[in-house]
Write a protein that holds these residues in place. Structure first.
Motif, PDB file in Angstrom:
ATOM      1  N   GLU A  27       0.828  -1.204   0.000  1.00 53.89           N
ATOM      2  CA  GLU A  27       0.000   0.000   0.000  1.00 53.89           C
ATOM      3  C   GLU A  27       0.867   1.261   0.000  1.00 53.89           C
ATOM      4  O   GLU A  27       0.531   2.249  -0.664  1.00 53.89           O
ATOM      5  N   ASP A  28       1.971   1.216   0.731  1.00 50.58           N
ATOM      6  CA  ASP A  28       2.873   2.360   0.757  1.00 50.58           C
ATOM      7  C   ASP A  28       3.516   2.588  -0.609  1.00 50.58           C
ATOM      8  O   ASP A  28       3.656   3.725  -1.061  1.00 50.58           O
ATOM      9  N   ILE A  29       3.900   1.511  -1.261  1.00 49.87           N
ATOM     10  CA  ILE A  29       4.482   1.612  -2.601  1.00 49.87           C
ATOM     11  C   ILE A  29       3.443   2.174  -3.566  1.00 49.87           C
ATOM     12  O   ILE A  29       3.731   3.055  -4.377  1.00 49.87           O
ATOM     13  N   PHE A  30       2.206   1.686  -3.461  1.00 46.01           N
ATOM     14  CA  PHE A  30       1.121   2.142  -4.324  1.00 46.01           C
ATOM     15  C   PHE A  30       0.859   3.644  -4.117  1.00 46.01           C
ATOM     16  O   PHE A  30       0.756   4.404  -5.075  1.00 46.01           O
ATOM     17  N   LYS A  31       0.788   4.079  -2.860  1.00 51.52           N
ATOM     18  CA  LYS A  31       0.542   5.489  -2.560  1.00 51.52           C
ATOM     19  C   LYS A  31       1.665   6.373  -3.086  1.00 51.52           C
ATOM     20  O   LYS A  31       1.421   7.462  -3.621  1.00 51.52           O
ATOM     21  N   GLU A  32       2.888   5.912  -2.956  1.00 48.72           N
ATOM     22  CA  GLU A  32       4.028   6.676  -3.446  1.00 48.72           C
ATOM     23  C   GLU A  32       3.985   6.789  -4.967  1.00 48.72           C
ATOM     24  O   GLU A  32       4.250   7.850  -5.530  1.00 48.72           O
ATOM     25  N   GLU A  33       3.649   5.699  -5.624  1.00 43.10           N
ATOM     26  CA  GLU A  33       3.581   5.690  -7.082  1.00 43.10           C
ATOM     27  C   GLU A  33       2.444   6.590  -7.578  1.00 43.10           C
ATOM     28  O   GLU A  33       2.613   7.339  -8.535  1.00 43.10           O
ATOM     29  N   ILE A  34       1.304   6.521  -6.940  1.00 44.01           N
ATOM     30  CA  ILE A  34       0.157   7.344  -7.329  1.00 44.01           C
ATOM     31  C   ILE A  34       0.460   8.829  -7.147  1.00 44.01           C
ATOM     32  O   ILE A  34       0.087   9.662  -7.975  1.00 44.01           O
ATOM     33  N   SER A  35       1.130   9.165  -6.060  1.00 41.54           N
ATOM     34  CA  SER A  35       1.439  10.578  -5.822  1.00 41.54           C
ATOM     35  C   SER A  35       2.481  11.111  -6.805  1.00 41.54           C
ATOM     36  O   SER A  35       2.569  12.320  -7.030  1.00 41.54           O
ATOM     37  N   ALA A  36       3.263  10.236  -7.409  1.00 42.75           N
ATOM     38  CA  ALA A  36       4.292  10.666  -8.358  1.00 42.75           C
ATOM     39  C   ALA A  36       3.722  10.918  -9.756  1.00 42.75           C
ATOM     40  O   ALA A  36       4.371  11.568 -10.574  1.00 42.75           O
ATOM     41  N   ILE A  37       2.515  10.442 -10.015  1.00 49.38           N
ATOM     42  CA  ILE A  37       1.915  10.587 -11.348  1.00 49.38           C
ATOM     43  C   ILE A  37       1.284  11.966 -11.489  1.00 49.38           C
ATOM     44  O   ILE A  37       0.551  12.418 -10.618  1.00 49.38           O
ATOM     45  N   ASN A  38       1.556  12.627 -12.604  1.00 48.73           N
ATOM     46  CA  ASN A  38       0.928  13.906 -12.919  1.00 48.73           C
ATOM     47  C   ASN A  38      -0.403  13.611 -13.616  1.00 48.73           C
ATOM     48  O   ASN A  38      -0.434  13.281 -14.797  1.00 48.73           O
ATOM     49  N   TRP A  39      -1.495  13.754 -12.897  1.00 50.73           N
ATOM     50  CA  TRP A  39      -2.817  13.406 -13.422  1.00 50.73           C
ATOM     51  C   TRP A  39      -3.383  14.474 -14.341  1.00 50.73           C
ATOM     52  O   TRP A  39      -4.423  14.269 -14.968  1.00 50.73           O
ATOM     53  N   ASN A  40      -2.722  15.622 -14.447  1.00 49.95           N
ATOM     54  CA  ASN A  40      -3.226  16.689 -15.300  1.00 49.95           C
ATOM     55  C   ASN A  40      -2.639  16.648 -16.701  1.00 49.95           C
ATOM     56  O   ASN A  40      -2.931  17.516 -17.514  1.00 49.95           O
ATOM     57  N   ASP A  41      -1.816  15.676 -16.984  1.00 50.15           N
ATOM     58  CA  ASP A  41      -1.194  15.566 -18.292  1.00 50.15           C
ATOM     59  C   ASP A  41      -1.270  14.116 -18.748  1.00 50.15           C
ATOM     60  O   ASP A  41      -1.278  13.197 -17.927  1.00 50.15           O
TER      61      ASP A  41
END
Length: 158
Positions: A27-41
């Protein structure tokens, strides 16, 4: 010598903690990966088959917008539009391209003059979008995603 031995024993016993591998929860890896993604592009903008040969992201976006704009312009030029005064104005078309490549109008911003002089302009634009060639959806991490755009359309009627 005993003191050195006891000191070494204490150091060895306390240093074992540094060799333990820390477990990271998925879950920590998933949260870190999700936060690194730029969802506006997006990684790749929506495209038409005529734009597939372009490799640069900005070129593909420009090709998509130009092709769409040209299609709408050609469609509007084929319409018979009668006005009581000359019009030179810009319409702002807000639309969305779905995950399946279907285009839908979200909003059409137009001036009061255009709305009064050309009351059917929204239907004309909508009809022109219905006859578009196939659109390939935008991609984010190689997955189709919806994308929203704003496209200015210049209306000039003499």
């Amino acid at each position: 010598m005993q003191r050195v031995f006891v000191l070494l024993l204490i150091i060895c016993a306390s240093s074992c903690e540094y060799f333990n591998a820390k477990k990271i929860a998925s879950e920590d890896i998933f949260k870190e990966e999700i936060s690194a993604i730029n969802w506006n592009d997006v990684d790749n903008y929506p495209t038409f088959s005529s734009c597939d040969s372009l490799q640069v992201k900005t070129d593909r976006k420009s090709c998509f917008e130009n092709t769409l704009s040209q299609h709408i312009t050609n469609s509007l030029q084929n319409e018979t539009i009668i006005v009581s005064q000359d019009i030179e104005d810009t319409i702002l078309l807000e639309f969305q391209v779905s995950k399946t490549g279907k285009i839908s109008i979200k909003h059409i911003n137009l001036s009061e003059t255009i709305e009064v002089e050309i009351p059917e302009i929204k239907n004309m634009i909508s009809n022109s979008l219905n006859s578009l060639p196939q659109i390939y959806p935008a991609l984010k991490r190689d997955q189709p995603v919806k994308a929203e755009f704003k496209l200015p359309i210049i209306i000039k009627v003499d």
